[in-house]
Motif scaffolding. Structure first.
Motif, PDB file in Angstrom:
ATOM      1  N   LEU A  14       0.822  -1.201   0.000  1.00  0.00           N
ATOM      2  CA  LEU A  14       0.000   0.000   0.000  1.00  0.00           C
ATOM      3  C   LEU A  14       0.864   1.263   0.000  1.00  0.00           C
ATOM      4  O   LEU A  14       1.183   1.810   1.046  1.00  0.00           O
ATOM      5  CB  LEU A  14      -0.927   0.007   1.216  1.00  0.00           C
ATOM      6  CG  LEU A  14      -1.933   1.134   1.306  1.00  0.00           C
ATOM      7  CD1 LEU A  14      -2.931   1.061   0.164  1.00  0.00           C
ATOM      8  CD2 LEU A  14      -2.650   1.090   2.646  1.00  0.00           C
ATOM      9  N   PRO A  15       1.254   1.736  -1.200  1.00  0.00           N
ATOM     10  CA  PRO A  15       1.881   3.055  -1.261  1.00  0.00           C
ATOM     11  C   PRO A  15       0.771   4.117  -1.286  1.00  0.00           C
ATOM     12  O   PRO A  15      -0.199   3.985  -2.030  1.00  0.00           O
ATOM     13  CB  PRO A  15       2.665   3.037  -2.570  1.00  0.00           C
ATOM     14  CG  PRO A  15       2.027   1.984  -3.400  1.00  0.00           C
ATOM     15  CD  PRO A  15       1.327   1.035  -2.464  1.00  0.00           C
ATOM     16  N   THR A  16       0.909   5.120  -0.440  1.00  0.00           N
ATOM     17  CA  THR A  16      -0.078   6.197  -0.367  1.00  0.00           C
ATOM     18  C   THR A  16       0.584   7.505  -0.756  1.00  0.00           C
ATOM     19  O   THR A  16       1.560   7.920  -0.127  1.00  0.00           O
ATOM     20  CB  THR A  16      -0.655   6.315   1.057  1.00  0.00           C
ATOM     21  OG1 THR A  16      -1.265   5.069   1.421  1.00  0.00           O
ATOM     22  CG2 THR A  16      -1.685   7.423   1.150  1.00  0.00           C
ATOM     23  N   LEU A  17       0.085   8.123  -1.827  1.00  0.00           N
ATOM     24  CA  LEU A  17       0.584   9.440  -2.219  1.00  0.00           C
ATOM     25  C   LEU A  17       0.273  10.374  -1.058  1.00  0.00           C
ATOM     26  O   LEU A  17      -0.870  10.464  -0.609  1.00  0.00           O
ATOM     27  CB  LEU A  17      -0.096   9.923  -3.495  1.00  0.00           C
ATOM     28  CG  LEU A  17      -0.110   8.943  -4.685  1.00  0.00           C
ATOM     29  CD1 LEU A  17      -0.782   9.590  -5.882  1.00  0.00           C
ATOM     30  CD2 LEU A  17       1.284   8.472  -5.019  1.00  0.00           C
ATOM     31  N   ASN A  18       1.287  11.070  -0.537  1.00  0.00           N
ATOM     32  CA  ASN A  18       1.116  11.817   0.702  1.00  0.00           C
ATOM     33  C   ASN A  18       1.508  13.283   0.545  1.00  0.00           C
ATOM     34  O   ASN A  18       2.405  13.784   1.223  1.00  0.00           O
ATOM     35  CB  ASN A  18       1.914  11.148   1.824  1.00  0.00           C
ATOM     36  CG  ASN A  18       1.494  11.647   3.187  1.00  0.00           C
ATOM     37  OD1 ASN A  18       0.387  12.136   3.370  1.00  0.00           O
ATOM     38  ND2 ASN A  18       2.390  11.532   4.148  1.00  0.00           N
ATOM     39  N   ARG A  19       0.827  13.961  -0.373  1.00  0.00           N
ATOM     40  CA  ARG A  19       0.980  15.406  -0.550  1.00  0.00           C
ATOM     41  C   ARG A  19      -0.422  16.030  -0.590  1.00  0.00           C
ATOM     42  O   ARG A  19      -0.811  16.668  -1.559  1.00  0.00           O
ATOM     43  CB  ARG A  19       1.732  15.723  -1.848  1.00  0.00           C
ATOM     44  CG  ARG A  19       3.134  15.145  -1.908  1.00  0.00           C
ATOM     45  CD  ARG A  19       3.853  15.535  -3.182  1.00  0.00           C
ATOM     46  NE  ARG A  19       4.152  16.964  -3.119  1.00  0.00           N
ATOM     47  CZ  ARG A  19       4.061  17.791  -4.159  1.00  0.00           C
ATOM     48  NH1 ARG A  19       3.671  17.358  -5.338  1.00  0.00           N
ATOM     49  NH2 ARG A  19       4.353  19.070  -4.029  1.00  0.00           N
ATOM     50  N   PRO A  20      -1.229  15.811   0.465  1.00  0.00           N
ATOM     51  CA  PRO A  20      -2.623  16.254   0.420  1.00  0.00           C
ATOM     52  C   PRO A  20      -2.776  17.766   0.276  1.00  0.00           C
ATOM     53  O   PRO A  20      -3.805  18.229  -0.236  1.00  0.00           O
ATOM     54  CB  PRO A  20      -3.203  15.755   1.751  1.00  0.00           C
ATOM     55  CG  PRO A  20      -2.023  15.590   2.647  1.00  0.00           C
ATOM     56  CD  PRO A  20      -0.889  15.185   1.744  1.00  0.00           C
ATOM     57  N   GLU A  21      -1.781  18.526   0.668  1.00  0.00           N
ATOM     58  CA  GLU A  21      -1.879  19.987   0.559  1.00  0.00           C
ATOM     59  C   GLU A  21      -1.925  20.465  -0.885  1.00  0.00           C
ATOM     60  O   GLU A  21      -2.365  21.584  -1.164  1.00  0.00           O
ATOM     61  CB  GLU A  21      -0.715  20.679   1.307  1.00  0.00           C
ATOM     62  CG  GLU A  21       0.659  20.471   0.711  1.00  0.00           C
ATOM     63  CD  GLU A  21       1.316  19.126   0.991  1.00  0.00           C
ATOM     64  OE1 GLU A  21       2.441  18.910   0.489  1.00  0.00           O
ATOM     65  OE2 GLU A  21       0.732  18.284   1.705  1.00  0.00           O
ATOM     66  N   LEU A  23      -3.269  18.202  -3.331  1.00  0.00           N
ATOM     67  CA  LEU A  23      -4.073  17.110  -3.892  1.00  0.00           C
ATOM     68  C   LEU A  23      -3.211  15.995  -4.483  1.00  0.00           C
ATOM     69  O   LEU A  23      -3.523  15.411  -5.509  1.00  0.00           O
ATOM     70  CB  LEU A  23      -5.064  17.633  -4.928  1.00  0.00           C
ATOM     71  CG  LEU A  23      -6.169  18.523  -4.372  1.00  0.00           C
ATOM     72  CD1 LEU A  23      -7.000  19.102  -5.505  1.00  0.00           C
ATOM     73  CD2 LEU A  23      -7.054  17.744  -3.406  1.00  0.00           C
ATOM     74  N   ASN A  24      -2.089  15.715  -3.809  1.00  0.00           N
ATOM     75  CA  ASN A  24      -1.178  14.633  -4.196  1.00  0.00           C
ATOM     76  C   ASN A  24      -0.662  14.775  -5.621  1.00  0.00           C
ATOM     77  O   ASN A  24      -0.432  13.790  -6.323  1.00  0.00           O
ATOM     78  CB  ASN A  24      -1.848  13.270  -3.992  1.00  0.00           C
ATOM     79  CG  ASN A  24      -2.235  13.052  -2.558  1.00  0.00           C
ATOM     80  OD1 ASN A  24      -1.455  13.289  -1.642  1.00  0.00           O
ATOM     81  ND2 ASN A  24      -3.466  12.631  -2.327  1.00  0.00           N
ATOM     82  N   SER A  25      -0.482  16.009  -6.058  1.00  0.00           N
ATOM     83  CA  SER A  25       0.020  16.223  -7.420  1.00  0.00           C
ATOM     84  C   SER A  25       1.445  15.688  -7.540  1.00  0.00           C
ATOM     85  O   SER A  25       2.204  15.625  -6.582  1.00  0.00           O
ATOM     86  CB  SER A  25      -0.055  17.707  -7.802  1.00  0.00           C
ATOM     87  OG  SER A  25       0.668  18.496  -6.892  1.00  0.00           O
ATOM     88  N   ILE A  26       1.783  15.288  -8.753  1.00  0.00           N
ATOM     89  CA  ILE A  26       3.024  14.559  -9.025  1.00  0.00           C
ATOM     90  C   ILE A  26       4.185  15.516  -9.254  1.00  0.00           C
ATOM     91  O   ILE A  26       4.096  16.423 -10.067  1.00  0.00           O
ATOM     92  CB  ILE A  26       2.842  13.676 -10.273  1.00  0.00           C
ATOM     93  CG1 ILE A  26       1.718  12.673 -10.035  1.00  0.00           C
ATOM     94  CG2 ILE A  26       4.130  12.960 -10.635  1.00  0.00           C
ATOM     95  CD1 ILE A  26       1.293  11.934 -11.288  1.00  0.00           C
ATOM     96  N   ASN A  27       5.287  15.283  -8.537  1.00  0.00           N
ATOM     97  CA  ASN A  27       6.545  15.966  -8.820  1.00  0.00           C
ATOM     98  C   ASN A  27       7.629  14.897  -8.967  1.00  0.00           C
ATOM     99  O   ASN A  27       7.358  13.701  -8.827  1.00  0.00           O
ATOM    100  CB  ASN A  27       6.883  17.001  -7.738  1.00  0.00           C
ATOM    101  CG  ASN A  27       7.097  16.395  -6.364  1.00  0.00           C
ATOM    102  OD1 ASN A  27       7.248  15.195  -6.206  1.00  0.00           O
ATOM    103  ND2 ASN A  27       7.111  17.233  -5.348  1.00  0.00           N
ATOM    104  N   THR A  28       8.838  15.294  -9.263  1.00  0.00           N
ATOM    105  CA  THR A  28       9.891  14.307  -9.528  1.00  0.00           C
ATOM    106  C   THR A  28      10.215  13.471  -8.293  1.00  0.00           C
ATOM    107  O   THR A  28      10.521  12.289  -8.420  1.00  0.00           O
ATOM    108  CB  THR A  28      11.166  14.987 -10.054  1.00  0.00           C
ATOM    109  OG1 THR A  28      11.567  16.021  -9.150  1.00  0.00           O
ATOM    110  CG2 THR A  28      10.945  15.587 -11.426  1.00  0.00           C
ATOM    111  N   LYS A  29      10.133  14.031  -7.105  1.00  0.00           N
ATOM    112  CA  LYS A  29      10.401  13.286  -5.869  1.00  0.00           C
ATOM    113  C   LYS A  29       9.348  12.195  -5.677  1.00  0.00           C
ATOM    114  O   LYS A  29       9.681  11.056  -5.354  1.00  0.00           O
ATOM    115  CB  LYS A  29      10.406  14.250  -4.684  1.00  0.00           C
ATOM    116  CG  LYS A  29      10.670  13.615  -3.353  1.00  0.00           C
ATOM    117  CD  LYS A  29      12.139  13.402  -3.171  1.00  0.00           C
ATOM    118  CE  LYS A  29      12.406  13.016  -1.727  1.00  0.00           C
ATOM    119  NZ  LYS A  29      13.739  12.509  -1.554  1.00  0.00           N
TER     120      LYS A  29
END
Length: 113
Positions: A14-21, A23-29
Motif C-alpha cells: 500500500l503506497p499512499t501518495l502523501n501530498r494532500p496539501e 491534492l497529491n500532485s506529481i513531482n519528480t520526488k
C-alpha cells in the motif's frame, strides 16, 4: 520517504501518495519514491497485490505544475496513473477527467485508451 507512505500488510502493498496539501500532485520526488516502492513490491514475495491510494480528499491531481524541477527537466503534463492498472476501483463519486485531450486533440493520458 517524504512524498509517500508505504507498507506491506497481509500480502497487500500500500503506497499512499502523501501530498494532500496539493491534492497529491506529481513531482519528480514523488515519482522516484513510487518507483522505489514498486521495485520493493516486485522483489518481495509476500506482496501479492499493489493498491495505490492518496491521502486527503483526492487521489491525484496530476502533474504539479508549480514545481520548478518539472519545468527544468521538461516533465510532461499528462502523467495519468489512475487508470494504468489491471483493475481500477473507485467510489461512485470519483471522476476521471481528460483535461488536455478532448479540446486540444492530444493523445489521452496513460491507461485511458
Amino acid at each position: 520517504m517524504e512524498t509517500i507512505t508505504f507498507e506491506i500488510e497481509n500480502g497487500v502493498a500500500l503506497p499512499t501518495l502523501n501530498r494532500p496539501e496539493v491534492l497529491n500532485s506529481i513531482n519528480t520526488k514523488l515519482i522516484a519514491e513510487v518507483r522505489a516502492a514498486v521495485a520493493e513490491v516486485a522483489k518481495n514475495a509476500d506482496a501479492r497485490a499493489l493498491v495505490i491510494t492518496g491521502a486527503g480528499c483526492g487521489f491525484c491531481a496530476g502533474a504539479d505544475l508549480a514545481a520548478q524541477e518539472q519545468r527544468e527537466e521538461g516533465m510532461t503534463i499528462g502523467q495519468g496513473v489512475a487508470l494504468a492498472a489491471d483493475i481500477v476501483i473507485a467510489s461512485h463519486s470519483a471522476s476521471f477527467v481528460q483535461v488536455f485531450g478532448p479540446r486540444l486533440g492530444l493523445i489521452p493520458d496513460l491507461g485511458c485508451t
